[in-house]
Design a protein around this motif. Structure first.
Motif, mmCIF file in Angstrom:
data_model
loop_
_atom_site.group_PDB
_atom_site.id
_atom_site.type_symbol
_atom_site.label_atom_id
_atom_site.label_comp_id
_atom_site.label_asym_id
_atom_site.label_seq_id
_atom_site.Cartn_x
_atom_site.Cartn_y
_atom_site.Cartn_z
ATOM 1 N N LEU A 6 5.170 6.884 1.367
ATOM 2 C CA LEU A 6 5.546 5.736 2.177
ATOM 3 C C LEU A 6 4.923 4.470 1.595
ATOM 4 C CD1 LEU A 6 6.891 4.739 4.839
ATOM 5 C CD2 LEU A 6 4.672 5.110 5.946
ATOM 6 N N PHE A 7 5.695 3.407 1.520
ATOM 7 C CA PHE A 7 5.229 2.132 0.993
ATOM 8 C C PHE A 7 5.258 1.106 2.132
ATOM 9 C CE2 PHE A 7 7.114 4.513 -2.432
ATOM 10 C CZ PHE A 7 6.194 4.378 -3.467
ATOM 11 N N ILE A 8 4.073 0.560 2.471
ATOM 12 C CA ILE A 8 3.955 -0.379 3.577
ATOM 13 C C ILE A 8 3.218 -1.623 3.099
ATOM 14 C CG2 ILE A 8 3.969 1.455 5.294
ATOM 15 C CD1 ILE A 8 0.936 1.034 5.554
ATOM 16 N N ALA B 189 -1.784 5.999 11.749
ATOM 17 C CA ALA B 189 -0.618 5.915 12.629
ATOM 18 C C ALA B 189 0.681 5.967 11.821
ATOM 19 C CB ALA B 189 -0.694 4.628 13.451
ATOM 20 N N CYS B 190 0.718 5.258 10.687
ATOM 21 C CA CYS B 190 1.927 5.285 9.841
ATOM 22 C C CYS B 190 2.182 6.670 9.287
ATOM 23 C CB CYS B 190 1.783 4.276 8.719
ATOM 24 S SG CYS B 190 1.965 2.561 9.237
ATOM 25 N N THR B 191 1.123 7.371 8.902
ATOM 26 C CA THR B 191 1.291 8.719 8.355
ATOM 27 C C THR B 191 1.861 9.670 9.402
ATOM 28 O OG1 THR B 191 -0.569 8.354 6.842
ATOM 29 C CG2 THR B 191 0.083 10.630 7.247
ATOM 30 N N GLN B 192 1.297 9.632 10.608
ATOM 31 C CA GLN B 192 1.796 10.510 11.667
ATOM 32 C C GLN B 192 3.227 10.153 12.054
ATOM 33 O OE1 GLN B 192 0.139 13.170 12.799
ATOM 34 N NE2 GLN B 192 -1.492 12.687 11.334
ATOM 35 N N GLN C 118 0.839 -1.198 0.000
ATOM 36 C CA GLN C 118 0.000 0.000 0.000
ATOM 37 C C GLN C 118 0.876 1.250 0.000
ATOM 38 O OE1 GLN C 118 -3.377 -0.232 2.828
ATOM 39 N NE2 GLN C 118 -2.607 -2.293 3.329
ATOM 40 N N THR C 119 0.357 2.289 -0.584
ATOM 41 C CA THR C 119 1.073 3.562 -0.695
ATOM 42 C C THR C 119 0.355 4.619 0.131
ATOM 43 O OG1 THR C 119 1.768 3.009 -2.935
ATOM 44 C CG2 THR C 119 1.936 5.312 -2.286
ATOM 45 N N LEU C 120 1.130 5.302 0.973
ATOM 46 C CA LEU C 120 0.585 6.381 1.791
ATOM 47 C C LEU C 120 1.322 7.669 1.445
ATOM 48 C CD1 LEU C 120 0.361 4.624 5.297
ATOM 49 C CD2 LEU C 120 -1.427 4.858 3.575
ATOM 50 N N VAL C 121 0.586 8.679 1.055
ATOM 51 C CA VAL C 121 1.177 9.971 0.733
ATOM 52 C C VAL C 121 1.291 10.787 2.014
ATOM 53 C CG1 VAL C 121 0.937 12.097 -0.590
ATOM 54 C CG2 VAL C 121 0.254 9.904 -1.603
ATOM 55 N N ILE C 122 2.507 11.215 2.312
ATOM 56 C CA ILE C 122 2.751 12.019 3.510
ATOM 57 C C ILE C 122 2.588 13.489 3.122
ATOM 58 C CG2 ILE C 122 4.340 12.480 5.391
ATOM 59 C CD1 ILE C 122 3.424 9.546 5.071
#
Length: 329
Positions: free
Chosen positions: A94-96, A114-117, A71-75
């Motif tokens: 971020l790639f998780i 939580a990963c974003t923060q 999954q991809t999370l944009v910070i």
């Protein structure tokens, strides 16, 4: 209407309906790369993998459906202060991947939030430990530092941080202008250094070329002198050899002439010829003396002198004949 009412009031219909609902609650088809977290009476029991799965209806339930794909999370963009107290704006991606669906459900409420923060906090910490120039030059180091910090923190959540990438580092306009001036000065400096090095290399190359040319000229002159000396030596040797050969031949010729004269002088005719030749030589000598000078001094006895000269020559010839006479006998 009567038939519909009769169906609704028929107990078999309701029994069949309850059975179908029960089957629906107890049979689950889990897609690929998904994980169903099962609770029994509010307590975690197991995680269903992909394929056909069965659970106890009304006793067990699907508490969460977790995506097991990457999954991809944009910070989002945020402010950070570098070690040299310069405020910059940074963002990233971020790639998780969820590797434990139960931990991602039981140990954290919202693992994406939580990963974003956590990524935002790790970004600020990483930027705060580096100067501005290092932030631009060592993006890979920043990415690795953020990934390492998040890896240990997200492990209890059943997650793995595959990688982190900084998208943009925005600096204030004044700092940007100063950096452009600095880069211009650096380029000019490098240009001057390269120009000086080029001129230095050119001068060295020219000097080396002149040195080689002088060496080659000296070697050529030396070789020319050696060849000239060898040629002169050969010429002198040939000349000396020629002169020696000529002298030898002349000596041989004179010896042969003397031998021939000596043999002729041993005869009467030879004696007469020698007498005549000597007389002619004496007369010619007196004539030459008279011809060279305008005044000739004489004792008045020229004829006697000639006779005396001939007599002396005849005496020599007689001596020669006497020396040859014993040999002939």
């Amino acid at each position: 209407m009567d038939s519909l009412f009769s169906i609704l009031t028929n107990p078999a219909f309701w029994i069949a309906l309850v059975l179908l609902y029960t089957l629906k609650k107890g049979i689950h088809f889990v897609p690929q790369n998904r994980g169903y977290v099962i609770y029994r009476f509010g307590k975690y029991t197991k995680t269903l993998g992909s394929g056909l799965n069965f659970i106890v209806p009304f006793v067990e339930s699907v508490e969460a459906d977790r995506n097991l794909k990457e999954q991809t999370l944009v910070i989002p963009q945020q402010s950070a202060i570098t070690k040299d107290n310069i405020a910059i704006m940074i963002d990233g991606v971020l790639f998780i991947k969820v590797i434990d669906a139960a931990a991602a459900t039981n140990n954290i409420t919202d693992y994406k939030l939580a990963c974003t923060q956590l990524a935002m906090t790790s970004m600020r910490n990483a930027i705060g430990s580096m100067e501005l120039d290092d932030c631009f030059q060592n993006r890979s180091a920043i990415n690795a530092k953020i990934q390492d910090a998040m890896q240990s923190a997200t492990q209890p959540w059943g997650l793995i941080v595959l990688r982190f990438e900084l998208l943009e580092i925005a600096i204030p306009p004044s700092i940007k202008e100063d950096m452009e001036k600095q880069m211009t000065a650096e380029r000019q400096k490098r240009s001057a250094i390269l120009t000086a090095e080029g001129e230095k290399i050119a001068a060295i190359t020219t000097a080396e070329g002149q040195k080689q040319a002088r060496v080659l000229d000296a070697e050529a002159a030396k070789a020319e002198q050696v060849l000239a000396a060898e040629a002169s030596k050969e010429a002198q040797i040939l000349e000396a050899t020629g002169k020696a050969e000529a002298i030898r031949l002349v000596a041989i010729a004179e010896a042969e002439a003397l031998t021939t004269i000596g043999k002729s002088a041993a005869t009467d005719e030879g004696q007469k010829a020698i007498t005549l030749n000597l007389a002619q030589g004496a007369i010619a000598a007196h004539k030459a003396i008279a011809h060279e000078g305008t005044v000739v001094l004489s004792d008045g006895k020229t004829s006697d002198n000639i006779v005396s000269t001939v007599a002396q020559a005849m005496a020599v010839s007689s001596a020669i004949n006497l020396s040859h006479s014993p040999r002939n006998s």
